[in-house]
Scaffold this motif. Structure first.
Motif, PDB file in Angstrom:
ATOM      1  N   LEU A 222      -4.136   9.929  -1.376  1.00 30.69           N
ATOM      2  CA  LEU A 222      -3.582  10.442  -2.628  1.00 30.69           C
ATOM      3  C   LEU A 222      -2.515  11.484  -2.325  1.00 30.69           C
ATOM      4  N   THR A 223      -1.554  11.588  -3.216  1.00 32.99           N
ATOM      5  CA  THR A 223      -0.514  12.596  -3.083  1.00 32.99           C
ATOM      6  C   THR A 223      -0.176  13.118  -4.463  1.00 32.99           C
ATOM      7  N   THR A 225       2.552  14.469  -7.117  1.00 37.10           N
ATOM      8  CA  THR A 225       3.966  14.402  -7.456  1.00 37.10           C
ATOM      9  C   THR A 225       4.205  15.125  -8.782  1.00 37.10           C
ATOM     10  N   LYS A 230      -0.781  10.326  -7.388  1.00 37.89           N
ATOM     11  CA  LYS A 230      -0.602   8.921  -7.042  1.00 37.89           C
ATOM     12  C   LYS A 230      -1.550   8.559  -5.919  1.00 37.89           C
ATOM     13  N   ALA A 231      -1.998   7.333  -5.935  1.00 41.96           N
ATOM     14  CA  ALA A 231      -2.942   6.874  -4.909  1.00 41.96           C
ATOM     15  C   ALA A 231      -2.530   5.498  -4.414  1.00 41.96           C
ATOM     16  N   ILE A 232      -2.839   5.241  -3.148  1.00 36.41           N
ATOM     17  CA  ILE A 232      -2.627   3.921  -2.539  1.00 36.41           C
ATOM     18  C   ILE A 232      -3.903   3.536  -1.800  1.00 36.41           C
ATOM     19  N   GLN A 234      -5.531   0.628   0.686  1.00 37.00           N
ATOM     20  CA  GLN A 234      -5.271  -0.514   1.560  1.00 37.00           C
ATOM     21  C   GLN A 234      -6.525  -1.384   1.613  1.00 37.00           C
ATOM     22  N   LEU A 269      -1.658  -3.555  -0.464  1.00 34.31           N
ATOM     23  CA  LEU A 269      -1.686  -2.156  -0.868  1.00 34.31           C
ATOM     24  C   LEU A 269      -1.748  -2.110  -2.387  1.00 34.31           C
ATOM     25  N   VAL A 270      -2.739  -1.420  -2.915  1.00 34.08           N
ATOM     26  CA  VAL A 270      -2.936  -1.334  -4.361  1.00 34.08           C
ATOM     27  C   VAL A 270      -2.556   0.072  -4.816  1.00 34.08           C
ATOM     28  N   PRO A 271      -1.457   0.217  -5.589  1.00 33.05           N
ATOM     29  CA  PRO A 271      -1.035   1.554  -6.033  1.00 33.05           C
ATOM     30  C   PRO A 271      -1.686   1.952  -7.357  1.00 33.05           C
ATOM     31  N   PHE A 272      -1.886   3.258  -7.531  1.00 35.11           N
ATOM     32  CA  PHE A 272      -2.357   3.827  -8.793  1.00 35.11           C
ATOM     33  C   PHE A 272      -1.473   5.031  -9.119  1.00 35.11           C
ATOM     34  N   GLU A 273      -1.047   5.143 -10.352  1.00 36.62           N
ATOM     35  CA  GLU A 273      -0.183   6.247 -10.759  1.00 36.62           C
ATOM     36  C   GLU A 273      -0.755   6.931 -11.993  1.00 36.62           C
TER      37      GLU A 273
END
Length: 577
Positions: A222-223, A225, A230-232, A234, A269-273
């Protein structure tokens, strides 16, 4: 069953002689006959079945005959054949890593059943049971008691820890007492290369055939912004089949889900925002596979690092490596490094270690480096998750710190160490290595900066059963560990390194008024399962050998019992006369 000595078959004449004796011996008995008219009737009744009546009224005869027959049978030396495992001693090496939970029933339960079956074929020979892990454990040593061994096997549990099979096998070899010892390895899969040079001992590997379906969460980050978190995630599909499922991110009462579809051997890679700003997040994989231990991963969002202070005496490559991470690098004179607080410090001044500020020590200013040769060997540690040191060359090393934990070494000499306060030590000058030419160098600096940043409410990421020096201080000196509100165990400060629990998950570490979060998660090695096979290496030519077991002991015991009964019958017969 068989007979060893047929030469004693002639002794069968002894019970025959006893029978003839009882048949033909004369025994007169007074019988009053009231009249000669009844004499003929009485003689007819006696002569109708004289031998049968004799047998019916002679219990002593039956006992003597049975004892003699058993003696004759014992003189023939009867035996029974039994198939037993080849070897005079056995060592069972049991893989207790997390991947043994794959399958239904699990590979671990199947191997326990196989161990119990082989245990019945040991023929009472000594058995030693060794569990795999960073510190292999012996739970039975040269044990012959079947009940004790069966109980020990039934109580075996998966420890989730990496097997460290090569290290465990070296430990098992130290327990070998003679050349006839056979080492049985119970695992899911073991590469033949591991045993390629072990031809002086006998090995039997019991693997699990058949590739299982497995989809795992390999990485979860997670990061923060300007638009929010946001999360990624794998996700890797190890099987050949296409699978569909869902990824769910949760924290507290908030949850967000995304559907996924993976082809065979695919990685996505599954992104989450637009996630809320929370620190503790859990990613859960909902999919139809046969290994669930790697379907969940938890992460803790730590305070981001913006600045590092670097000693101006260090090589410029160190500063360049941190700048490549978009960090603000401040160069500080060597005599002013002790005045810098609030951000990680990168220096070679050993006097600053364990002084409160987080430090990355590169080289030493109080010792001389010596030449070294060899490959780098690393321990399982989060610092090397993204930054493997394969192929890195180091020409000179400084001496290590005796009280620090070594997580990387070269030819047995410490290369990277951790202090009890969490400082990181690289015992080499950057210019004496080709590390800056490797992609792992900036990744290691990034991992080190995040490790040094830490958090007042987060103890860190651990692997199952990992032993590590941690910075814990309370007035009572005792810390209690809880999971989901349930007490697990306690840790006393100064009583050795901190030991992480075996099961994965989120734990609360409580001491006095402090409450720290701790995350225990699987290593990437335990997220990949493989099919194995059964094979033999070394001196073992076959699995089984035939052993003769004499049945004389139970025969002798039964003969003794018959003699005691016979004596009691004889004693009662005399008393009634």
């Amino acid at each position: 069953m068989g007979i060893t000595n047929w030469g004693w078959i002639w002794t069968i004449i002894m019970p025959l002689a006893v029978i003839l004796y009882y048949f033909f011996r004369k025994k007169y008995k007074d019988r009053p006959v009231s009249s000669t008219l009844f004499w003929q009737e009485t003689m007819k009744e006696i002569q109708a079945s004289p031998y049968l009546k004799k047998l019916q009224h002679h219990l002593l005869f039956y006992l003597q005959l049975a004892a003699l027959l058993l003696c004759v049978f014992g003189l023939l030396q009867p035996y029974i054949n039994s198939d037993t495992l080849k070897g005079n001693e056995f060592i069972f090496v049991v893989d207790t890593s997390a991947t043994m939970l794959a399958g239904s029933p699990s590979n671990f339960d199947k191997q326990k059943e196989k161990m119990l079956e082989l245990l019945e074929q040991t023929g009472g020979k000594p058995v030693t049971i060794v569990l795999t892990g960073q510190s292999p454990e012996v739970i039975a040593r040269d044990q012959r008691n079947m009940e004790t061994l069966e109980q020990a096997i039934e109580q075996l549990k998966v420890t989730y820890e990496n097997a460290h099979m090569e290290q465990t096998l070296l430990f098992a070899e130290t327990l070998v007492d003679n050349e006839s010892t056979v080492i049985h390895v119970f695992t899911d899969a073991l590469d033949r290369k591991v045993l390629a040079n072990k031809t002086d001992l006998a090995y039997e590997v019991h693997g699990m055939e058949g590739q299982l379906r497995n989809v795992s969460i390999r990485q979860f980050g997670l990061t923060q912004t300007e638009e929010g978190m946001k999360a990624i995630v794998q996700v890797v599909n190890e099987s050949e089949d296409s699978l569909t499922g869902a990824i769910r991110l949760s924290t507290g009462e908030f949850a967000k889900e995304a559907a996924i579809e993976l082809k065979g051997k695919e990685e996505i890679l599954v992104p989450f925002e637009e996630l809320p700003e929370e620190k503790l997040w859990t990613a859960t994989l909902d999919i139809n596979d046969e290994y669930s231990a790697d379907n969940e991963m938890t992460t803790f969002v730590q305070q981001p690092i913006n600045t590092v202070f670097i000693d101006s005496s260090l090589h410029e490559l160190v500063a360049s490596g941190f700048r490549s991470l978009d960090l603000k690098v401040t160069s500080v004179a060597s005599n002013q490094m002790d005045q810098r607080k609030g951000a990680p410090i990168v220096t070679n001044q050993t006097a600053l270690a364990n002084e409160g500020a987080p430090i990355l020590l590169i080289g030493r200013n109080d010792a001389a480096a010596v030449e070294v040769a060899g490959q780098i060997e690393t321990a399982d540690h989060p610092l090397f998750t993204y930054a493997p040191l394969d192929g890195v060359y180091v020409s000179h090393l400084y001496p290590g710190f005796d009280s620090f934990e070594t997580i990387a070494s070269i030819d047995g000499k410490p290369f990277i160490q951790l202090s009890s306060e969490g400082d990181i030590v690289i015992l080499a000058d950057i210019q004496s290595t080709d590390w800056p030419l490797s992609p792992s160098f900036p990744l290691f600096l990034w991992s080190a900066a995040n490790e040094l940043a830490g958090s007042e409410s987060f103890l860190g990421f651990f692997q199952p059963n990992e032993h590590r020096s941690v910075t814990l201080a309370s007035s009572s000196g005792e810390w209690e560990i809880f999971k989901d509100g349930e007490y697990m165990h306690s840790y006393l400060e100064g009583q050795g390194p901190f030991a992480a629990p075996a099961e994965t998950g989120v734990y609360d570490v409580k001491g006095d008024s402090q409450n720290l979060k701790m995350i225990v998660q699987l290593s990437n090695e335990e997220k990949a399962i493989a099919a194995g096979e059964d094979y033999q290496i070394g001196q073992a030519a076959s699995k089984e050998e035939t052993v003769r077991f004499s049945i004389m002991p139970p025969i002798l015991i039964f003969i003794l019992i018959l003699l005691l009964v016979e004596w009691e019958v004889y004693r009662r017969g005399i008393a009634l006369r």
